[in-house]
Write an enzyme that holds these catalytic residues in place. Sequence first.
Site, PDB file in Angstrom:
ATOM      1  N   PHE A  13      68.498 -14.896 171.892  1.00 35.43           N
ATOM      2  CA  PHE A  13      69.760 -15.660 171.829  1.00 35.43           C
ATOM      3  C   PHE A  13      70.912 -14.777 171.305  1.00 35.43           C
ATOM      4  O   PHE A  13      71.846 -14.439 172.050  1.00 35.43           O
ATOM      5  CB  PHE A  13      69.511 -16.897 170.950  1.00 35.43           C
ATOM      6  CG  PHE A  13      70.743 -17.583 170.424  1.00 35.43           C
ATOM      7  CD1 PHE A  13      71.851 -17.817 171.245  1.00 35.43           C
ATOM      8  CD2 PHE A  13      70.796 -18.017 169.095  1.00 35.43           C
ATOM      9  CE1 PHE A  13      72.984 -18.462 170.748  1.00 35.43           C
ATOM     10  CE2 PHE A  13      71.913 -18.671 168.598  1.00 35.43           C
ATOM     11  CZ  PHE A  13      73.013 -18.883 169.419  1.00 35.43           C
ATOM     12  N   ILE A  14      70.833 -14.387 170.048  1.00 33.84           N
ATOM     13  CA  ILE A  14      71.932 -13.617 169.464  1.00 33.84           C
ATOM     14  C   ILE A  14      72.007 -12.232 170.124  1.00 33.84           C
ATOM     15  O   ILE A  14      73.083 -11.735 170.461  1.00 33.84           O
ATOM     16  CB  ILE A  14      71.744 -13.485 167.933  1.00 33.84           C
ATOM     17  CG1 ILE A  14      71.744 -14.880 167.284  1.00 33.84           C
ATOM     18  CG2 ILE A  14      72.842 -12.605 167.325  1.00 33.84           C
ATOM     19  CD1 ILE A  14      71.396 -14.902 165.804  1.00 33.84           C
ATOM     20  N   TYR A 157      58.993 -17.339 156.362  1.00 35.34           N
ATOM     21  CA  TYR A 157      60.085 -16.707 157.119  1.00 35.34           C
ATOM     22  C   TYR A 157      61.131 -16.134 156.158  1.00 35.34           C
ATOM     23  O   TYR A 157      61.501 -14.963 156.240  1.00 35.34           O
ATOM     24  CB  TYR A 157      60.720 -17.726 158.067  1.00 35.34           C
ATOM     25  CG  TYR A 157      61.997 -17.239 158.724  1.00 35.34           C
ATOM     26  CD1 TYR A 157      61.973 -16.178 159.629  1.00 35.34           C
ATOM     27  CD2 TYR A 157      63.226 -17.835 158.431  1.00 35.34           C
ATOM     28  CE1 TYR A 157      63.141 -15.718 160.221  1.00 35.34           C
ATOM     29  CE2 TYR A 157      64.393 -17.387 159.026  1.00 35.34           C
ATOM     30  CZ  TYR A 157      64.353 -16.328 159.917  1.00 35.34           C
ATOM     31  OH  TYR A 157      65.515 -15.873 160.496  1.00 35.34           O
TER      32      TYR A 157
END
Length: 321
Positions: A13-14, A157
């Site tokens: 995405f980014i 995470y």
Amino acid sequence: MKDWYFVTGGAGFIGSHLVKRLVKDGFKVLVIDNFNEDYPSFIKRANIKEVKKYASNDKLKIFEGDILDITFLEDIFNNFQIKQVIHLAARAGVRRSLKFPRSYFEVNVIGTINILECCKKFDVNEFVFASSSSVYGGNKKVPFSEDDRVDTPASPYGASKKSAELILSTFHDLYGINITSLRFFTVYGPRQRPEMAIHKFVRLISEDRNIPVFGDGTSGRDYTYIDDIIEGIVSAIKKVKGYKIYNLGDSRVVLLKELIKMLEELLHKKAKVEYLPYQSGDVAITYADITKSKKDLGFEPKIKIEEGLKRFIDWFVQKEK
Ligand SMILES: NC(=O)c1ccc[n+]([C@@H]2O[C@H](COP(=O)([O-])OP(=O)(O)OC[C@H]3O[C@@H](n4cnc5c(N)ncnc54)[C@H](O)[C@@H]3O)[C@@H](O)[C@H]2O)c1
């Protein structure tokens, strides 16, 4: 001459937005991505197809491989004069990290070390890293500032991103690699990962399906539009020096129930909300203090959530046609 920009996770995405921007600006870009199935790889291949429209073959090279594969990485470092690494590849997403903590640490920490080792070996001394607001965990003091303690991430995470920041700092101290770590706050916009809240909610509301809300809807997030994030990254790329950490966020908190209301208005549809218990790993609030990134990077988020959601929905509707 060292003039290649090595972008890991460039099909994501980014990453795909960043690569498009860099090639449009005339940078020479190497994309490294393993096109994994954390979400369907055909989406990542479509991202790359889109990006390729903006660059000639001699300015954009795509490499399919894993950052855990040192031979693969060394081959690329050996064959190209790399000026800078922009390291975005990671296993992303908080909730899934509770299920796969070992794999998150392998990719997000060992993978980062592999690239740092290549930088050391091949004398690459500029490195930009995609960190996360998740490093702040359940911190009570808001807005979150880069100087706050981040010793208690709420998920594997968050812990993996914090651990990566630690090893980056160590490599900076030991070998003088210039490193900027950017802590992104919930990024959204076209091509957003399909499992992320905004994308998921828009899809489910459009299909008249229930949307799961964990908790009572009062959790708050600092949502940052992709174009603003890209501006922040590009500025960091041009200024990387020393060891720095910056928040990149919109610096405005939107409650989950407010977000749903905005989406209902934009989609002209009532959401069918299914309230579920809080999920462990989730935090009550994220909120970026962007004083430092404004001052040093000239970071100035421009797209407010109302406009960003509109743009996202336009993209979503177009895609579904
Ligand atoms: N999207 C957000 O809101 C957000 C917020 C904070 C931080 N981040 C960080 O920004 C970065 C990009 O996030 P995104 O939302 O674009 O995610 P994404 O999943 O779309 O992109 C990550 C890319 O990395 C690739 N990748 C994963 N493991 C790899 C490996 N072992 N080897 C090679 N490639 C691998 C994936 O295939 C994917 O294309 C990540 O580091 C993420 O942790 C994102």
